[in-house]
Write a protein that holds these residues in place. Structure first.
Motif, PDB file in Angstrom:
ATOM      1  N   SER A 135       0.823  -1.207   0.000  1.00  0.00           N
ATOM      2  CA  SER A 135       0.000   0.000   0.000  1.00  0.00           C
ATOM      3  C   SER A 135       0.856   1.255   0.000  1.00  0.00           C
ATOM      4  CB  SER A 135      -0.896   0.023   1.250  1.00  0.00           C
ATOM      5  OG  SER A 135      -1.778  -1.068   1.273  1.00  0.00           O
ATOM      6  N   LEU A 136       0.289   2.292  -0.552  1.00  0.00           N
ATOM      7  CA  LEU A 136       0.872   3.634  -0.489  1.00  0.00           C
ATOM      8  C   LEU A 136      -0.271   4.634  -0.359  1.00  0.00           C
ATOM      9  CD1 LEU A 136       3.591   3.691  -3.328  1.00  0.00           C
ATOM     10  CD2 LEU A 136       4.020   3.796  -0.862  1.00  0.00           C
ATOM     11  N   ARG A 137       0.026   5.779   0.239  1.00  0.00           N
ATOM     12  CA  ARG A 137      -0.936   6.879   0.262  1.00  0.00           C
ATOM     13  C   ARG A 137      -0.284   8.101  -0.362  1.00  0.00           C
ATOM     14  NH1 ARG A 137      -4.135  10.153   5.042  1.00  0.00           N
ATOM     15  NH2 ARG A 137      -2.072  11.069   5.361  1.00  0.00           N
ATOM     16  N   LEU A 138      -0.873   8.560  -1.437  1.00  0.00           N
ATOM     17  CA  LEU A 138      -0.413   9.771  -2.093  1.00  0.00           C
ATOM     18  C   LEU A 138      -1.148  10.974  -1.529  1.00  0.00           C
ATOM     19  CD1 LEU A 138      -0.291   8.639  -5.838  1.00  0.00           C
ATOM     20  CD2 LEU A 138       1.431   8.351  -4.037  1.00  0.00           C
ATOM     21  N   SER A 139      -0.443  12.095  -1.453  1.00  0.00           N
ATOM     22  CA  SER A 139      -1.040  13.344  -1.002  1.00  0.00           C
ATOM     23  C   SER A 139      -0.792  14.412  -2.055  1.00  0.00           C
ATOM     24  CB  SER A 139      -0.421  13.802   0.321  1.00  0.00           C
ATOM     25  OG  SER A 139      -0.636  12.857   1.339  1.00  0.00           O
ATOM     26  N   CYS A 140      -1.735  15.322  -2.159  1.00  0.00           N
ATOM     27  CA  CYS A 140      -1.592  16.458  -3.077  1.00  0.00           C
ATOM     28  C   CYS A 140      -2.037  17.697  -2.308  1.00  0.00           C
ATOM     29  CB  CYS A 140      -2.434  16.253  -4.320  1.00  0.00           C
ATOM     30  SG  CYS A 140      -2.523  17.709  -5.395  1.00  0.00           S
ATOM     31  N   ALA A 141      -1.077  18.542  -2.012  1.00  0.00           N
ATOM     32  CA  ALA A 141      -1.364  19.765  -1.268  1.00  0.00           C
ATOM     33  C   ALA A 141      -1.530  20.924  -2.244  1.00  0.00           C
ATOM     34  CB  ALA A 141      -0.227  20.057  -0.295  1.00  0.00           C
ATOM     35  N   ALA A 142      -2.604  21.679  -2.055  1.00  0.00           N
ATOM     36  CA  ALA A 142      -2.915  22.802  -2.932  1.00  0.00           C
ATOM     37  C   ALA A 142      -2.666  24.120  -2.214  1.00  0.00           C
ATOM     38  CB  ALA A 142      -4.363  22.724  -3.379  1.00  0.00           C
ATOM     39  N   SER A 143      -2.103  25.065  -2.946  1.00  0.00           N
ATOM     40  CA  SER A 143      -1.868  26.392  -2.376  1.00  0.00           C
ATOM     41  C   SER A 143      -3.144  27.222  -2.455  1.00  0.00           C
ATOM     42  CB  SER A 143      -0.747  27.100  -3.130  1.00  0.00           C
ATOM     43  OG  SER A 143      -1.148  27.330  -4.474  1.00  0.00           O
ATOM     44  N   GLY A 144      -3.174  28.308  -1.711  1.00  0.00           N
ATOM     45  CA  GLY A 144      -4.288  29.232  -1.805  1.00  0.00           C
ATOM     46  C   GLY A 144      -5.457  28.857  -0.918  1.00  0.00           C
ATOM     47  N   SER A 145      -6.510  29.661  -1.042  1.00  0.00           N
ATOM     48  CA  SER A 145      -7.669  29.508  -0.153  1.00  0.00           C
ATOM     49  C   SER A 145      -8.917  29.031  -0.874  1.00  0.00           C
ATOM     50  CB  SER A 145      -7.958  30.851   0.516  1.00  0.00           C
ATOM     51  OG  SER A 145      -8.232  31.828  -0.468  1.00  0.00           O
ATOM     52  N   MET A 146      -8.753  28.615  -2.146  1.00  0.00           N
ATOM     53  CA  MET A 146      -9.931  28.260  -2.939  1.00  0.00           C
ATOM     54  C   MET A 146     -10.084  26.767  -3.144  1.00  0.00           C
ATOM     55  SD  MET A 146     -11.139  31.237  -3.452  1.00  0.00           S
ATOM     56  CE  MET A 146     -12.312  31.107  -4.774  1.00  0.00           C
ATOM     57  N   PHE A 147      -9.373  25.969  -2.343  1.00  0.00           N
ATOM     58  CA  PHE A 147      -9.362  24.519  -2.547  1.00  0.00           C
ATOM     59  C   PHE A 147     -10.765  23.941  -2.611  1.00  0.00           C
ATOM     60  CE2 PHE A 147      -7.736  20.288  -2.409  1.00  0.00           C
ATOM     61  CZ  PHE A 147      -8.538  19.569  -1.543  1.00  0.00           C
TER      62      PHE A 147
END
Length: 114
Positions: free
Chosen positions: A17-29
């Motif tokens: 297993s793996l867990r991918l993460s995607c972090a988004a910049s800004g305040s409009m996520f």
């Protein structure tokens, strides 16, 4: 504008297993529809899973029952939990955010050994 940064890729044995993460910049996520795509060598980029801003999910048939997409608006992050990995899952995985236009991350490599 939004910037996306993926993490969590790596080398894993088949069945792992793996867990991918995607972090988004800004305040409009919260207004973005989010998705995970992948591209294997010599192949076209393909959809893996998507999650709308309302939380509705969609999966490629090849990953149904093994992968789970989720989002955490408090952390501006979308996740892809990948279980039961197979060598055929080996690819660069990309995060996409969509609202009026598409934004892509730089990708993270996932390699599954047999």
């Amino acid at each position: 504008q939004v910037q996306l940064v993926e993490s969590g890729g790596g080398l894993v044995q088949a069945g792992g297993s793996l867990r991918l993460s995607c972090a988004a910049s800004g305040s409009m996520f919260r207004i973005f529809d989010m998705g995970w795509y992948r591209q294997a060598p010599g192949k076209q980029r393909e959809l893996v899973a998507t999650i709308t801003r309302g939380g509705s999910t969609n999966y490629a048939d090849s990953v149904k029952g093994r992968f789970t997409i989720s989002r955490d608006s408090a952390k501006n992050t979308v996740y892809l939990q990948m279980n039961g990995l197979e060598p055929e899952d080996t690819a660069v995985y990309y995060c996409k955010a969509s609202f009026r236009r598409d934004y892509w991350g730089q990708g993270t490599q996932v390699t599954v050994s047999s």
